[in-house]
Design an enzyme around this catalytic site. Structure first.
Site, PDB file in Angstrom:
ATOM      1  N   HIS A  93      -0.661   0.351  -9.611  1.00  0.00           N
ATOM      2  CA  HIS A  93      -1.307  -0.565  -8.645  1.00  0.00           C
ATOM      3  C   HIS A  93      -1.896  -1.777  -9.365  1.00  0.00           C
ATOM      4  O   HIS A  93      -3.091  -2.054  -9.262  1.00  0.00           O
ATOM      5  CB  HIS A  93      -2.391   0.185  -7.836  1.00  0.00           C
ATOM      6  CG  HIS A  93      -2.855  -0.584  -6.622  1.00  0.00           C
ATOM      7  ND1 HIS A  93      -3.424   0.014  -5.523  1.00  0.00           N
ATOM      8  CD2 HIS A  93      -2.857  -1.913  -6.327  1.00  0.00           C
ATOM      9  CE1 HIS A  93      -3.749  -0.896  -4.624  1.00  0.00           C
ATOM     10  NE2 HIS A  93      -3.419  -2.092  -5.089  1.00  0.00           N
ATOM     11  N   GLU A 146      -3.171   7.694  -3.963  1.00  0.00           N
ATOM     12  CA  GLU A 146      -3.701   7.180  -5.235  1.00  0.00           C
ATOM     13  C   GLU A 146      -5.098   7.740  -5.413  1.00  0.00           C
ATOM     14  O   GLU A 146      -5.821   7.878  -4.419  1.00  0.00           O
ATOM     15  CB  GLU A 146      -3.804   5.646  -5.207  1.00  0.00           C
ATOM     16  CG  GLU A 146      -2.472   4.963  -5.403  1.00  0.00           C
ATOM     17  CD  GLU A 146      -2.569   3.436  -5.323  1.00  0.00           C
ATOM     18  OE1 GLU A 146      -3.657   2.883  -5.572  1.00  0.00           O
ATOM     19  OE2 GLU A 146      -1.562   2.826  -4.998  1.00  0.00           O
ATOM     20  N   ARG A 164       0.862  -1.181   0.000  1.00  0.00           N
ATOM     21  CA  ARG A 164       0.000   0.000   0.000  1.00  0.00           C
ATOM     22  C   ARG A 164       0.901   1.235   0.000  1.00  0.00           C
ATOM     23  O   ARG A 164       1.915   1.276   0.733  1.00  0.00           O
ATOM     24  CB  ARG A 164      -0.907   0.040   1.233  1.00  0.00           C
ATOM     25  CG  ARG A 164      -2.081  -0.938   1.164  1.00  0.00           C
ATOM     26  CD  ARG A 164      -3.111  -0.540   0.099  1.00  0.00           C
ATOM     27  NE  ARG A 164      -4.232  -1.474  -0.021  1.00  0.00           N
ATOM     28  CZ  ARG A 164      -4.285  -2.514  -0.862  1.00  0.00           C
ATOM     29  NH1 ARG A 164      -3.288  -2.784  -1.674  1.00  0.00           N
ATOM     30  NH2 ARG A 164      -5.354  -3.280  -0.911  1.00  0.00           N
TER      31      ARG A 164
END
Ligand SMILES: NC(=O)C1=CN([C@@H]2O[C@H](COP(=O)(O)OP(=O)(O)OC[C@H]3O[C@@H](n4cnc5c(N)ncnc54)[C@H](O)[C@@H]3O)[C@@H](O)[C@H]2O)C=CC1
Ligand SMILES: O=C(O)C(=O)[C@H](O)COP(=O)(O)O
Length: 378
Positions: free
Chosen positions: A254, A237, A208
């Protein structure tokens, strides 16, 4: 029963329509009007599920086709009596293959042998443990750090993070995002940690974004620290810092977990949990869903070394195919999510059947996760 599913969940319509009426919706943001008469909600990591979204609604079950659960307020769901299921481990193999693809690319570019390097793995769960097993199969030394598992008394040779920072040539993060608590991982890689890495080290974040302090990383890189960086996840993000992207060696939107197998496992895991919840237990065999890979069978002659492994790995997945498109569109609103939504099919190494005439190559390739067999043409 109305079941809302994220439109980026392959096979969701096919599976969930066996047990209800399916509506596919965008996940970021979710159209709240569609929630009004729905009883079940299946999301991906881009949808924040909490009291703001669900209070006053009729939702009885939430599923997320992801390994990470930091987008879900699980305490709220429990208080509200809403059942919940995630998809632990669904895409772990995909992330491991992303890391290998990145390491093999950097090793070729910078002229080093992986077997001369030590890889420090922070977070040794579904991803970290598979990564360790595959690195070990290729003869790469690893150091492991996982305080929750160490505290539980799990039998592995766990080391403090400081030792990994001191000794590892590659430091790769595979923890959940915990914003607080005894195992807080928010900014686990802070300025102090990053600047203490060995000169020329490789830093990888595929868990993450906020596990690595992106502002601190940018500062270290701008100060000229000798560091190769692979980032699949960003802080924040989808609005990543373009200046940081320009300084990292590999930057992707991602998608480390985005193999077709990984996504399909995510869908089937939550489907099975939901069917159980409504008392109509169903199990789904993954291979009944997946199409044949684009190319599936090759012969491989002679022994396996780093160069041939790199060619095999990149035959299935070369991380650069995801790096270049991000650099083209970074900073343009909506484009990060578009790359994820229109993701070109990617398969796992196991989809490649390799016939080897060298027994040791076949054994290593099997341990690495390829569908390899030893076959002599006598
Ligand atoms: N980039 C991507 O596409 C993907 C990202 N992920 C992320 O990667 C994370 C890890 O994935 P999995 O291995 O499947 O999860 P997992 O839950 O199986 O393993 C996580 C491991 O991290 C350990 N851990 C927790 N806090 C820690 C800390 N502070 N320091 C060191 N270790 C710690 C846990 O004890 C556990 O063993 C997920 O939580 C998710 O956020 C997962 C899949 C795909
Ligand atoms: O499983 C996880 O955790 C992930 O990070 C997923 O790969 C994220 O994919 P999306 O759910 O955002 O499509």
């Amino acid at each position: 029963m109305k079941i809302l599913v994220d439109e980026n969940m392959p096979y969701a319509r096919e599976l969930f329509s066996r047990v209800g009426e399916v509506t596919a919706v965008a996940g970021r943001p979710i159209p709240v009007s569609e929630l009004a008469d729905a009883q079940a909600l299946m999301v991906r990591s881009v949808t924040k599920v909490n009291a703001d979204l669900l209070d006053g609604k009729d939702i009885k079950f939430v599923g997320t086709a992801t390994a990470g659960t930091d987008h879900i307020d699980e305490a709220y769901l429990e208080r509200a009596g809403i059942a919940f299921s995630a998809a632990p481990g669904c895409n772990a193999i995909a992330v491991v293959e992303y890391v290998f693809s990145s390491l093999l690319m950097l090793a070729e570019r910078d002229g080093f042998r992986l077997t001369d390097r030590t890889v420090g793995i922070v977070g040794v769960g579904n991803v970290g443990s598979r990564l360790q097993a595959r690195l070990q199969a290729f003869g790469v030394r690893t150091l492991l750090c996982d305080p929750p598992r160490a505290d539980r008394g799990d039998e592995e040779d766990f080391q403090p993070l400081e030792r990994l920072v001191r000794e590892a040539d590659v430091l790769t993060f595979h923890t959940p995002l915990f914003k607080e608590g005894p195992y807080k991982s928010l900014h686990l890689a802070d300025e102090r940690l990053i600047s203490a890495l060995k000169p020329g080290a490789v830093l990888i974040n595929a868990c993450r974004g906020p596990v690595v302090d992106n502002a601190a990383l940018l500062k270290c890189l701008k100060n000229g620290q000798r560091l190769s960086v692979v980032l699949d996840v960003w802080e924040p993000e989808p609005e990543l810092n373009v200046e940081l992207l320009n300084l990292v060696d590999i930057g992707t939107p991602h998608i480390a977990g985005y193999t077709l197998e990984g996504k399909a496992r995510g869908t089937t895991q939550v489907f099975e949990a939901f069917s159980d919840f409504i008392g109509q237990r169903q199990q789904v065999a993954l291979d009944t869903l997946l199409p044949a890979p684009e190319f599936g069978r090759i012969t491989f002659h002679g022994p396996l070394d780093q160069a041939t492994l790199k060619r095999l790995v990149h035959l299935v997945y070369d991380v650069r195919r995801d790096d270049a498109p991000l650099r083209k569109v970074a900073g343009q609103p909506g484009e990060f999510d578009k790359l994820r939504k229109n993701y070109q099919e990617r398969r796992e190494w196991s989809s490649l059947y390799i016939q080897c005439d060298d027994e040791s190559a076949a054994t290593t390739l099997q341990k690495l996760g390829f569908n390899a067999v030893y076959h002599t043409a006598r």
